[in-house]
Motif scaffolding. Structure first.
Motif, PDB file in Angstrom:
ATOM      1  N   MET A 169       0.996  -1.353   0.124  1.00 13.56           N
ATOM      2  CA  MET A 169      -0.179   0.144   0.028  1.00 13.56           C
ATOM      3  C   MET A 169       0.917   1.342   0.011  1.00 13.56           C
ATOM      4  O   MET A 169       1.891   1.176   0.489  1.00 13.56           O
ATOM      5  CB  MET A 169      -1.073  -0.090   1.229  1.00 13.56           C
ATOM      6  CG  MET A 169      -1.904   1.000   1.038  1.00 13.56           C
ATOM      7  SD  MET A 169      -3.034   0.957   2.730  1.00 13.56           S
ATOM      8  CE  MET A 169      -4.504   1.957   2.307  1.00 13.56           C
ATOM      9  N   LYS A 170       0.566   2.409  -0.504  1.00  8.71           N
ATOM     10  CA  LYS A 170       1.189   3.590  -0.857  1.00  8.71           C
ATOM     11  C   LYS A 170       0.429   4.748  -0.254  1.00  8.71           C
ATOM     12  O   LYS A 170      -0.710   4.767  -0.171  1.00  8.71           O
ATOM     13  CB  LYS A 170       1.533   3.558  -2.285  1.00  8.71           C
ATOM     14  CG  LYS A 170       1.990   2.472  -3.000  1.00  8.71           C
ATOM     15  CD  LYS A 170       2.534   2.830  -4.481  1.00  8.71           C
ATOM     16  CE  LYS A 170       2.999   1.608  -5.246  1.00  8.71           C
ATOM     17  NZ  LYS A 170       4.011   0.772  -4.472  1.00  8.71           N
ATOM     18  N   LEU A 171       1.460   5.503   0.407  1.00  5.11           N
ATOM     19  CA  LEU A 171       0.963   6.809   0.991  1.00  5.11           C
ATOM     20  C   LEU A 171       1.308   7.968   0.302  1.00  5.11           C
ATOM     21  O   LEU A 171       2.344   8.108  -0.386  1.00  5.11           O
ATOM     22  CB  LEU A 171       1.536   7.091   2.555  1.00  5.11           C
ATOM     23  CG  LEU A 171       1.227   8.213   3.214  1.00  5.11           C
ATOM     24  CD1 LEU A 171      -0.181   8.132   3.752  1.00  5.11           C
ATOM     25  CD2 LEU A 171       2.111   8.424   4.512  1.00  5.11           C
ATOM     26  N   ILE A 172       0.134   8.700  -0.166  1.00  3.03           N
ATOM     27  CA  ILE A 172       0.456  10.015  -1.009  1.00  3.03           C
ATOM     28  C   ILE A 172       0.127  11.210  -0.361  1.00  3.03           C
ATOM     29  O   ILE A 172      -1.108  11.154   0.452  1.00  3.03           O
ATOM     30  CB  ILE A 172      -0.720   9.835  -2.124  1.00  3.03           C
ATOM     31  CG1 ILE A 172      -0.344   8.852  -3.245  1.00  3.03           C
ATOM     32  CG2 ILE A 172      -0.458  11.268  -3.061  1.00  3.03           C
ATOM     33  CD1 ILE A 172      -1.194   8.798  -4.358  1.00  3.03           C
ATOM     34  N   ILE A 173       1.212  11.995   0.005  1.00  8.43           N
ATOM     35  CA  ILE A 173       1.049  13.142   0.777  1.00  8.43           C
ATOM     36  C   ILE A 173       0.868  14.429  -0.234  1.00  8.43           C
ATOM     37  O   ILE A 173       1.674  14.765  -1.107  1.00  8.43           O
ATOM     38  CB  ILE A 173       2.345  13.386   1.516  1.00  8.43           C
ATOM     39  CG1 ILE A 173       2.703  12.165   2.355  1.00  8.43           C
ATOM     40  CG2 ILE A 173       2.424  14.437   2.478  1.00  8.43           C
ATOM     41  CD1 ILE A 173       3.830  12.200   3.407  1.00  8.43           C
ATOM     42  N   ALA A 174      -0.183  15.108  -0.039  1.00 12.88           N
ATOM     43  CA  ALA A 174      -0.389  16.473  -0.807  1.00 12.88           C
ATOM     44  C   ALA A 174      -0.093  17.622   0.135  1.00 12.88           C
ATOM     45  O   ALA A 174      -0.051  17.448   1.186  1.00 12.88           O
ATOM     46  CB  ALA A 174      -2.040  16.345  -1.290  1.00 12.88           C
ATOM     47  N   GLU A 175      -0.433  18.587  -0.716  1.00  8.84           N
ATOM     48  CA  GLU A 175       0.160  20.076  -0.123  1.00  8.84           C
ATOM     49  C   GLU A 175      -1.228  20.684   0.853  1.00  8.84           C
ATOM     50  O   GLU A 175      -0.984  21.239   1.854  1.00  8.84           O
ATOM     51  CB  GLU A 175       0.478  21.131  -0.882  1.00  8.84           C
ATOM     52  CG  GLU A 175       1.237  22.243  -0.264  1.00  8.84           C
ATOM     53  CD  GLU A 175       2.022  23.029  -1.208  1.00  8.84           C
ATOM     54  OE1 GLU A 175       1.735  24.346  -1.315  1.00  8.84           O
ATOM     55  OE2 GLU A 175       2.864  22.754  -1.908  1.00  8.84           O
ATOM     56  N   LYS A 176      -2.260  20.132   0.178  1.00 11.31           N
ATOM     57  CA  LYS A 176      -3.459  20.763   0.984  1.00 11.31           C
ATOM     58  C   LYS A 176      -4.679  19.866   0.756  1.00 11.31           C
ATOM     59  O   LYS A 176      -4.621  19.065  -0.311  1.00 11.31           O
ATOM     60  CB  LYS A 176      -3.879  22.283   0.296  1.00 11.31           C
ATOM     61  CG  LYS A 176      -3.743  22.160  -1.018  1.00 11.31           C
ATOM     62  CD  LYS A 176      -3.837  23.821  -1.189  1.00 11.31           C
ATOM     63  CE  LYS A 176      -3.563  24.070  -2.856  1.00 11.31           C
ATOM     64  NZ  LYS A 176      -1.962  23.783  -3.023  1.00 11.31           N
ATOM     65  N   PRO A 177      -5.843  19.787   1.583  1.00  8.13           N
ATOM     66  CA  PRO A 177      -7.064  18.830   1.298  1.00  8.13           C
ATOM     67  C   PRO A 177      -7.642  18.833   0.190  1.00  8.13           C
ATOM     68  O   PRO A 177      -7.923  17.830  -0.355  1.00  8.13           O
ATOM     69  CB  PRO A 177      -7.829  19.485   2.565  1.00  8.13           C
ATOM     70  CG  PRO A 177      -7.026  20.165   3.315  1.00  8.13           C
ATOM     71  CD  PRO A 177      -5.984  20.751   2.814  1.00  8.13           C
TER      72      PRO A 177
END
Length: 801
Positions: free
Chosen positions: A1-9
């Motif tokens: 499983m992969k975790l994606i981190i964005a800058e804002k919601p």
């Protein structure tokens, strides 16, 4: 499983919708959990550098003897605020959960976006040893978001971007804090901070320079000469002398005599040129464009306009991300460019409730295409501000306040005009040369309005019909002209000056850097309003009407600012951007860049320290007639505050949207309560009326007329709960806590909410209420009630134990 981190919601949701729409909400903003991916996010910058005095208590005392600061090589970070603490807690929990085999970084594809992730990473202990990859988002359609994820690269490929982000942050921090402390210690003092920085000071210099130009301006009188001829129908046409020289009264009289003697038969030959020209639709707006237009139309300052844009984006879901500097959308977005207009139509039943409703309906019905002038093939970190491409909640548009609607209409207007054709003009140029002197006049008539049917069109300059050939000369007419000083900056014109800061730089190389779309002047669309607001709050200028008027403090700053700081020119930013690009490309090391910063800061402090002329920069204050309620010392007053120079007591004259008078402040300082003041602003845009007084901590507090109606304390903020016609509400202006009398749960059980029940609920976790009636069986029963506060709504819950 992969975790994606964005800058804002909002970006986390876009990625979820594109990659795994079935991923369910994780109960936190921007957190979605699927089978392939978990999506989570930051909220812009989560961390900021600690202040020097937080790192070393020796720096609590401001003195020239302990600067430049001797700080750790890696400056310690701290969370920016409580809201961001919550976002970080989610990120930390997910990153260290050992559930993931890869972290995918989806912050903005620029230096700032890289810095946001790297700071998060540095603050997480026991960071997992798993691959970290980076996606580069150029376009925001679902297909291209998927493509960006498929084309992701190792995060180690972006070491240069990481180093440049850190260099920029350290330079801003050190230059701003050190210059401010040095200038304050030398020329200011307690209560008179002389703030400076690499963007705010060049901006202020533009305002001060313009004021000096006005103060030093000497009016000049000169004369122009105009030729008056007869048109074909006998009417008169005025043609101006095409000369760059300022002629004296004697010169213009002599020129008139000469020309009259030069014409034969009192006629001159008129040449006529006619051509059709076109003007393309305006580009789509960025935040600075909207801020300028709102200032021109309604006098809003940049800070208010920025807040309106943020509300439309974040709270109302009506417009796209406001922090962009782009003025176009991507080619992929242009293929679905009608989608935002279709969404607007779907959100309201009545066209009359929609800005430009009929025009939007026509564009959708006839399948208009967006102008190529508003589309780019270049990669974009963010596209221009437009109405949202996603769905709009019903009646959101009609719920807008007046100012929100004004802002929204500007965004919609700039978008819909982009679907209209070019405007077409018929241009006419008449010219004649008499004894070597050129006279000419121009006319312009709009033949096809095109996009100007939406934006508004300038008035036609209609010329009478003048055929090419000889025409009678009526006269040569001198006209006196008196020169006027340049106008003061307004919010709109200073924003434009910040964007086009290259005009203020003599060095062509640096001017070209500032013109580059990646740099786009000084400040950014996200920060220019903040810079202007901070200059105003620091008493560097006031706003009178629309004009920005620099204070004595601002004028004096540039009399003492050492030349070697280079803070009085936008060239400082250009040099910084050039060298940061070298760092990005690996042509300059992070260490070399920062060593240069340390040396410049040291030289600046030395120049200030060695100034032998004793000078003090004014804080622009006067003595206030009352004394400090904390320490009994005299108070000083500026146009913004009343404050004590001996302690930290301060009263801001602009309080919750109301300008407090000196008389009202005097009443507060005498320990009295003011009369009712009407029109305080709520966060939701509404207003309320209240009296004011100083509380036991000498802070301004509200006093409400219906104090006798208080039934308890607000569990959310500690304010007073009172009974109103519709329910029980908190009187604190920034709190929306409300228990409605018409409660669906209780009504279905044939029970009425009473004041006693609300009092008991406010004082207890849960209360026993007898006599509910089952809607199915009609039998009576007892149950426990409790309050559930979601932060937005207050619900009443029922249980049986």
């Amino acid at each position: 499983m992969k975790l994606i981190i964005a800058e804002k919601p909002s970006v986390a949701k876009q990625l979820r919708d594109a990659l795994e729409p079935s991923a369910r909400s994780g109960g936190k903003p921007g957190l979605f959990v699927g089978y392939k991916y978990t999506f989570c996010c930051a909220l812009g910058h989560l961390f900021t550098y600690k202040m020097p005095e937080e790192i070393n208590k020796d720096y609590e005392k401001w003195t020239l003897d302990n600067i430049p600061f001797d700080l750790p090589k890696e400056i310690p970070l701290k969370l920016s605020d409580k809201i961001r603490k919550d976002y970080f807690a989610v990120l930390e929990k997910e990153i260290t959960s050992n559930k993931y085999d890869e972290i995918i970084i989806a912050t903005d594809p620029d230096r700032e976006g890289q810095g946001i992730y790297e700071r998060i990473r540095s603050m997480i202990k026991n960071f997992p040893n798993i691959p970290e990859t980076r996606i580069w988002i150029d376009e925001w359609t679902p297909e291209l978001l998927v493509q960006a994820v498929n084309n992701r690269k190792p995060n180690s490929n972006y070491q240069g971007l990481k180093d440049a982000a850190e260099c920029r942050a350290v330079e801003d921090y050190l230059v701003g804090l050190t210059s401010t402390r040095a200038l304050t210690c030398k020329y200011g003092g307690f209560g008179n901070v002389i703030s400076a920085g690499p963007v705010q000071t060049p901006t202020l210099y533009m305002i001060v320079k313009r004021e000096n130009e006005i103060n030093n301006f000497k009016s000049e009188t000169y004369y122009n000469l105009y030729l008056i001829i007869k048109a074909d129908d006998g009417s008169e046409v005025v043609m101006s002398h095409n000369s760059n020289e300022h002629l004296s009264e004697t010169d213009v009289k002599n020129l008139k005599t000469k020309l009259l003697n030069s014409i034969a038969n009192n006629q001159c030959y008129i040449e006529k040129e006619t051509k059709k020209t076109q003007k393309r639709p305006l580009k789509l707006p960025n935040a600075t464009d909207i801020q300028k237009e709102l200032n021109i139309l309604y006098g809003f300052d940049a800070d208010k306009s920025s807040n309106l844009l943020q509300t439309l984006y974040q709270d109302k879901g009506l417009t796209t991300y406001p922090g962009t500097k782009a003025q176009e959308i991507s080619q992929s977005a242009s293929k679905i460019a009608l989608k935002p207009l279709q969404n607007i139509l779907a959100s309201q039943k009545d066209l009359a409730d929609i800005p430009f409703g009929e025009e939007i309906a026509q564009a959708v019905e006839q399948n208009y295409s967006i102008s190529s002038n508003c589309v780019t093939s270049e990669g974009l970190a963010h596209e221009a501000i437009t109405p949202v491409f996603g769905s709009i909640k019903p009646n959101t548009i009609t719920s807008l306040t007046q100012d929100e609607r004004r802002c929204y209409e500007l965004v919609v207007r700039r978008y819909i005009q982009a679907f209209y054709p070019n405007a077409v003009f018929a241009d006419t140029l008449l010219k004649t040369t008499i004894d070597g002197e050129l006279f000419q006049t121009k006319g312009r008539v709009i033949e096809e309005l095109g996009f100007m049917a939406i934006t508004g069109a300038p008035k036609d300059t209609i010329l009478p019909n003048v055929s090419e050939g000889y025409h009678d000369v009526v006269d040569f007419q001198p006209k006196e002209v008196v020169t006027t000083p340049p106008p003061r900056y307004t919010t709109a014109t200073i924003l434009e000056a910040m964007e086009k800061a290259s005009r203020f730089v003599d060095n062509k190389h640096y001017a070209d850097i500032l013109k580059d779309k990646k740099v786009n002047g000084i400040g950014t669309d996200r920060t220019r309003n903040i810079i202007l607001k901070s200059l105003e709050l620091r008493h560097y200028y006031t706003i009178k009407g629309k004009s920005l008027i620099p204070s004595q403090k601002a004028m004096q700053l540039f009399e003492v600012l050492p030349e070697n700081t280079h803070l009085d020119t936008p060239a400082f930013k250009a040099r910084m951007e050039e060298e940061l690009e070298w760092v990005e490309k690996g042509e300059m090391s992070k260490e070399d860049y920062l060593n240069k910063v340390y040396k410049e800061v040291e030289d600046m402090v030395e120049a200030i320290r060695n100034d032998t002329i004793s000078r003090t920069i004014s804080d622009g204050s006067t003595t206030f007639e009352e004394v400090c309620p904390n320490c009994g010392q005299p108070l000083t007053s500026t146009d913004k505050v009343v404050k004590c120079k001996q302690c930290n007591f301060i009263i801001y004259k602009n309080f919750k949207g109301k300008k407090l008078t000196d008389s009202q402040i005097k009443t507060l300082l005498q320990g009295k309560t003011t009369s009712v003041i009407k029109g305080f602003e709520k966060k939701d845009g509404g207003t309320f009326d209240a009296k004011l007084k100083l509380d036991e901590n000498n802070q301004i507090s509200f006093v409400f007329e219906d104090k006798d109606n208080v039934i308890g304390k607000c569990p959310r903020c500690g304010g007073d709960i009172i009974e109103s016609i519709k329910g029980y509400k908190c009187t604190s202006p920034d709190c929306s806590f409300m228990i409605w009398k018409n409660n669906a749960l209780l009504q279905s059980q044939k029970k009425k909410l009473t004041t006693k029940m609300v009092k008991d609920l406010l004082n207890n976790d849960k209360i026993l209420v007898k006599g509910f009636t089952s809607p199915k069986k009609g039998t009576k029963y007892d149950a426990y009630l409790s309050l559930e506060d979601t932060g937005k709504y207050v619900n009443i819950k029922m249980s049986f134990k």
